[in-house]
Scaffold this active site. Sequence first.
Site, PDB file in Angstrom:
ATOM      1  NE  ARG A   1      -0.093   1.276   7.345  1.00  0.00           N
ATOM      2  CZ  ARG A   1      -1.328   1.400   7.871  1.00  0.00           C
ATOM      3  NH1 ARG A   1      -1.600   2.370   8.699  1.00  0.00           N
ATOM      4  NH2 ARG A   1      -2.268   0.516   7.572  1.00  0.00           N
TER       5      ARG A   1
ATOM      6  CG  HIS B   1      -1.094   2.096  14.134  1.00  0.00           C
ATOM      7  ND1 HIS B   1      -0.252   1.598  13.171  1.00  0.00           N
ATOM      8  CD2 HIS B   1      -2.265   2.346  13.490  1.00  0.00           C
ATOM      9  CE1 HIS B   1      -0.883   1.532  12.017  1.00  0.00           C
ATOM     10  NE2 HIS B   1      -2.117   1.978  12.193  1.00  0.00           N
TER      11      HIS B   1
HETATM   12  P1  NDP Z   1      -6.748   6.755   0.060  1.00  0.00           P
HETATM   13  O1  NDP Z   1      -6.227   5.674  -0.800  1.00  0.00           O
HETATM   14  O2  NDP Z   1      -8.190   7.135  -0.045  1.00  0.00           O
HETATM   15  O3  NDP Z   1      -5.905   8.089  -0.150  1.00  0.00           O
HETATM   16  C1  NDP Z   1      -4.519   8.097  -0.307  1.00  0.00           C
HETATM   17  C2  NDP Z   1      -4.091   9.497  -0.699  1.00  0.00           C
HETATM   18  O4  NDP Z   1      -2.668   9.538  -0.763  1.00  0.00           O
HETATM   19  C3  NDP Z   1      -4.612   9.919  -2.083  1.00  0.00           C
HETATM   20  O5  NDP Z   1      -4.985  11.261  -2.076  1.00  0.00           O
HETATM   21  C4  NDP Z   1      -3.384   9.712  -2.963  1.00  0.00           C
HETATM   22  O6  NDP Z   1      -3.354  10.554  -4.110  1.00  0.00           O
HETATM   23  C5  NDP Z   1      -2.289  10.090  -2.011  1.00  0.00           C
HETATM   24  N1  NDP Z   1      -1.015   9.521  -2.433  1.00  0.00           N
HETATM   25  C6  NDP Z   1      -0.649   8.227  -2.516  1.00  0.00           C
HETATM   26  N2  NDP Z   1       0.594   8.116  -2.991  1.00  0.00           N
HETATM   27  C7  NDP Z   1       1.030   9.362  -3.218  1.00  0.00           C
HETATM   28  C8  NDP Z   1       2.232   9.910  -3.722  1.00  0.00           C
HETATM   29  N3  NDP Z   1       3.262   9.133  -4.085  1.00  0.00           N
HETATM   30  N4  NDP Z   1       2.319  11.242  -3.837  1.00  0.00           N
HETATM   31  C9  NDP Z   1       1.294  12.038  -3.480  1.00  0.00           C
HETATM   32  N5  NDP Z   1       0.120  11.596  -2.995  1.00  0.00           N
HETATM   33  C10 NDP Z   1      -0.009  10.273  -2.868  1.00  0.00           C
HETATM   34  O7  NDP Z   1      -6.408   6.319   1.557  1.00  0.00           O
HETATM   35  P2  NDP Z   1      -7.140   6.747   2.922  1.00  0.00           P
HETATM   36  O8  NDP Z   1      -7.301   8.209   2.926  1.00  0.00           O
HETATM   37  O9  NDP Z   1      -8.342   5.893   3.137  1.00  0.00           O
HETATM   38  O10 NDP Z   1      -6.044   6.268   3.990  1.00  0.00           O
HETATM   39  C11 NDP Z   1      -4.747   6.819   3.969  1.00  0.00           C
HETATM   40  C12 NDP Z   1      -3.818   6.016   4.865  1.00  0.00           C
HETATM   41  O11 NDP Z   1      -4.115   6.260   6.239  1.00  0.00           O
HETATM   42  C13 NDP Z   1      -3.936   4.498   4.767  1.00  0.00           C
HETATM   43  O12 NDP Z   1      -3.237   4.010   3.642  1.00  0.00           O
HETATM   44  C14 NDP Z   1      -3.287   4.038   6.058  1.00  0.00           C
HETATM   45  O13 NDP Z   1      -1.893   3.890   5.850  1.00  0.00           O
HETATM   46  C15 NDP Z   1      -3.529   5.221   7.015  1.00  0.00           C
HETATM   47  N6  NDP Z   1      -4.429   4.870   8.111  1.00  0.00           N
HETATM   48  C16 NDP Z   1      -3.963   5.002   9.396  1.00  0.00           C
HETATM   49  C17 NDP Z   1      -4.789   4.735  10.469  1.00  0.00           C
HETATM   50  C18 NDP Z   1      -4.325   4.947  11.858  1.00  0.00           C
HETATM   51  O14 NDP Z   1      -5.035   4.597  12.801  1.00  0.00           O
HETATM   52  N7  NDP Z   1      -3.178   5.567  12.062  1.00  0.00           N
HETATM   53  C19 NDP Z   1      -6.168   4.261  10.275  1.00  0.00           C
HETATM   54  C20 NDP Z   1      -6.563   4.164   8.881  1.00  0.00           C
HETATM   55  C21 NDP Z   1      -5.702   4.447   7.855  1.00  0.00           C
HETATM   56  P3  NDP Z   1      -4.482  10.478  -5.277  1.00  0.00           P
HETATM   57  O15 NDP Z   1      -5.738  11.059  -4.638  1.00  0.00           O
HETATM   58  O16 NDP Z   1      -3.962  11.299  -6.350  1.00  0.00           O
HETATM   59  O17 NDP Z   1      -4.653   9.013  -5.596  1.00  0.00           O
HETATM   60  C1  OXD Z   2      -5.605   1.019   8.938  1.00  0.00           C
HETATM   61  C2  OXD Z   2      -4.951   1.190  10.224  1.00  0.00           C
HETATM   62  O1  OXD Z   2      -4.914   0.961   7.928  1.00  0.00           O
HETATM   63  O2  OXD Z   2      -5.601   0.937  11.256  1.00  0.00           O
HETATM   64  O3  OXD Z   2      -6.837   0.968   8.905  1.00  0.00           O
HETATM   65  O4  OXD Z   2      -3.805   1.592  10.290  1.00  0.00           O
END
Ligand code: NDP
Ligand code: OXD
Length: 314
Positions: free
Chosen positions: A229, A277
């Site tokens: 993000r 994005h």
């Molecule tokens: P998940 O919820 O499966 O994974 C999030 C990960 O981030 C977990 O490993 C979590 O740790 C870690 N995390 C969260 N907060 C912290 C913190 N404060 N410190 C350390 N680690 C942290 O999400 P996804 O993998 O499905 O997606 C991740 C992000 O990708 C989405 O939230 C979105 O913002 C972004 N995204 C972007 C897209 C794009 O096109 N650019 C498309 C889709 C998604 P833990 O495992 O310990 O819970």
């Molecule tokens: C999502 C994105 O969060 O597209 O899926 O950014």
Amino acid sequence: MALIVISRAMDPDCFADGLRQLDGGLDVRVWPDAGNMDDIRYALVWKPKDGLLASFPKLEIIFSMGAGVDHVLSDTQLPDVPLVRFVDPNLTMRMTEYVCLNVLLHHRRTLDYLDLQREKTWQNWSQQPGANDVRVGVMGLGVLGLDAADKLRLLGYQVAGWSRSQKDVDGITCFSGADGLKPFLARTDILVCLLPHTPDTGGFLNAELLASLAQDGPLPGPVLINAGRGRVQVEADILAALDSGMLWAASLDVFEKEPLPATSPLWSHPRVVVTPHNASISDDRAVCKYVIDQIARHEDGKSLQNVVDLKRGY
Ligand code: NDP
Ligand code: OXD
């Protein structure tokens, strides 16, 4: 009983048509044509207006059109109902494509070779490190981070990951929490960020963090790739790090403000790859199938999948 599709950025009719095709019995409405607000049980949303979801008194589930949910959680009057995020193998695969493409692009010095091509210069950079010489660090070992880390490992990179809670993943060195951050960064040549935007991660990719990346790697300097993000990054700090040479290059798919303003120096920075994005855009057909499946689970009395933990914010 009805479902409402609410989206300003993604075409809501496309989702509504997809849902109707999959379930002819489902009453699907598109905001602002909600009809009787009391009918609405489900909402499929992308960036709903603040307070809008609270105006449906019988709402049972909110579905996010994307994997990220910061666009819903920013609602200051969010109703207390489950929020389900989108998790899908196709979305995961396409994020992994983006990550592998950009890691390889910087590792193989593609920006430099494109410059040389424009100059019609036949020149080789003296040393070409193999993937096994390059240390990639993936921040966020969730659904997307884990898959990307695994595919990078298969390409031969030395892969580590960092997350909130400790993981144990074959072939990947796992770090976690505040204590694990410095050692994780100190061994990272290419940093891939797949963190969600939460109160804890806002502004996380800042000058101090970038200064902690490895400066002894096989590339001319460390690289940042962010597809998580935009609000996780501090763009002024990234630009300063690029200009001082502390950072060698960056691929950014997400930005503090989207669309990225035309005035942003990131657009024309020679060491930055900008994408709009679109690292992994939700496929509307897959979203519709997912929502129909989740509603069927709910109506059969089964638990919903991928429900967001509101306290953690992801
Ligand atoms: P998940 O919820 O499966 O994974 C999030 C990960 O981030 C977990 O490993 C979590 O740790 C870690 N995390 C969260 N907060 C912290 C913190 N404060 N410190 C350390 N680690 C942290 O999400 P996804 O993998 O499905 O997606 C991740 C992000 O990708 C989405 O939230 C979105 O913002 C972004 N995204 C972007 C897209 C794009 O096109 N650019 C498309 C889709 C998604 P833990 O495992 O310990 O819970
Ligand atoms: C999502 C994105 O969060 O597209 O899926 O950014």
